[in-house]
Design an enzyme around this catalytic site. Structure first.
Site, PDB file in Angstrom:
ATOM      1  N   ASP A 161     -49.304  18.426  -8.373  1.00  0.00           N
ATOM      2  CA  ASP A 161     -50.729  18.645  -8.888  1.00  0.00           C
ATOM      3  C   ASP A 161     -50.959  18.044 -10.084  1.00  0.00           C
ATOM      4  O   ASP A 161     -50.034  18.289 -10.941  1.00  0.00           O
ATOM      5  CB  ASP A 161     -50.936  20.099  -8.930  1.00  0.00           C
ATOM      6  N   ASP A 194     -58.779  27.532   1.683  1.00  0.00           N
ATOM      7  CA  ASP A 194     -58.178  28.210   0.556  1.00  0.00           C
ATOM      8  C   ASP A 194     -58.802  29.557   0.451  1.00  0.00           C
ATOM      9  O   ASP A 194     -60.088  29.827   0.361  1.00  0.00           O
ATOM     10  CB  ASP A 194     -58.469  27.515  -0.778  1.00  0.00           C
TER      11      ASP A 194
END
Length: 243
Positions: A14, A136
């Site tokens: 990330d 998500d």
């Protein structure tokens, strides 16, 4: 070719401000930095990763790809040795196709897929088998825009809808446990797995090898692991051998 024909442990890279960062609960400002993305990616490839999970965190929050140069460097560095899936700030079919044409294997669509579901079909028409829809969930609801906005969508129902639109798989992140190193919850994962026939990649909360085993047992086709690997809770090899 189906994504994840065999269960995989996928290291997360990330990227925020050009550096590897792992957030806690998806909250900006909670991240711990782990250095250069290319060095991290090469380390995971050397450790045996078959796939890398790259996310432009700034892109996810801001709505446009902010770390494209860093991610392009990673794709170039690892070459064709591993599969690469990229998400964060991909908002249009053109964005997605440019990445796919540049050597990315799969694109991850979150906000774009929720706001304009047909974009999944658009990309799948020209690049079949390349779209992972990112669902998500926080408190059982799909959230978008870097996990900051609720949608009212149920993750399992949404997953089934995107399968019909041609998604190659679903990336399901349990935001409530993301980055906390406190363990996974298998029930939310199992609900999504049961709703579709395409692969479901689980993410969020992995702290131990038992967590990896539990997600495989819940039917996930792969698991994305970030903080636990960076913090040395276990090695990639140990995780692969555990399943």
């Amino acid at each position: 070719m189906q994504a994840f024909p065999e269960f995989e442990v996928v290291p997360a890279v990330d990227v925020q401000d050009g550096q590897v960062v792992q957030l806690v609960g998806g909250e900006r400002g909670t991240g711990k930095r782990y250095g250069d993305p290319v060095e991290a990616a090469e380390r995971w490839v050397a450790a045996g990763a078959a796939t890398l999970h790259l996310v432009d965190l700034d892109g996810a929050f801001e709505g446009e790809r902010a770390n494209a140069p860093a991610i392009e460097r990673v794709v170039e560095a690892v070459g064709e040795d591993v599969g690469v899936q990229v998400g964060g700030g991909i908002r249009t079919a053109e964005d997605a196709r440019s990445l796919l044409d540049a050597g990315v294997d799969r694109v991850i669509l979150g906000t774009a897929a929720v706001e304009e579901p047909e974009v999944v079909a658009e990309i799948s028409d020209t690049h079949p088998g390349t779209v992972l829809v990112s669902l998500d969930a926080r408190d059982g609801e799909v959230v978008v825009s870097g996990w900051t906005e609720g949608t009212g969508l149920d993750p399992a129902e949404a997953a089934a809808r995107y399968e019909e639109l041609g998604a190659a798989g679903v990336l399901f992140t349990d935001v409530d446990v993301e980055g906390r190193l406190e363990g996974v919850r298998t029930d939310p994962v199992r609900r999504v797995v049961d709703a579709v026939s395409i692969p479901v990649v689980a993410s969020g909360g992995v702290a131990t090898l038992d967590d990896v085993r539990a997600l495989k047992g819940a039917g996930a086709a792969a698991v994305v692991v970030g903080t636990a690997l960076y913090e040395g809770r276990f090695t990639l090899k140990e995780a692969q051998e555990a399943v």
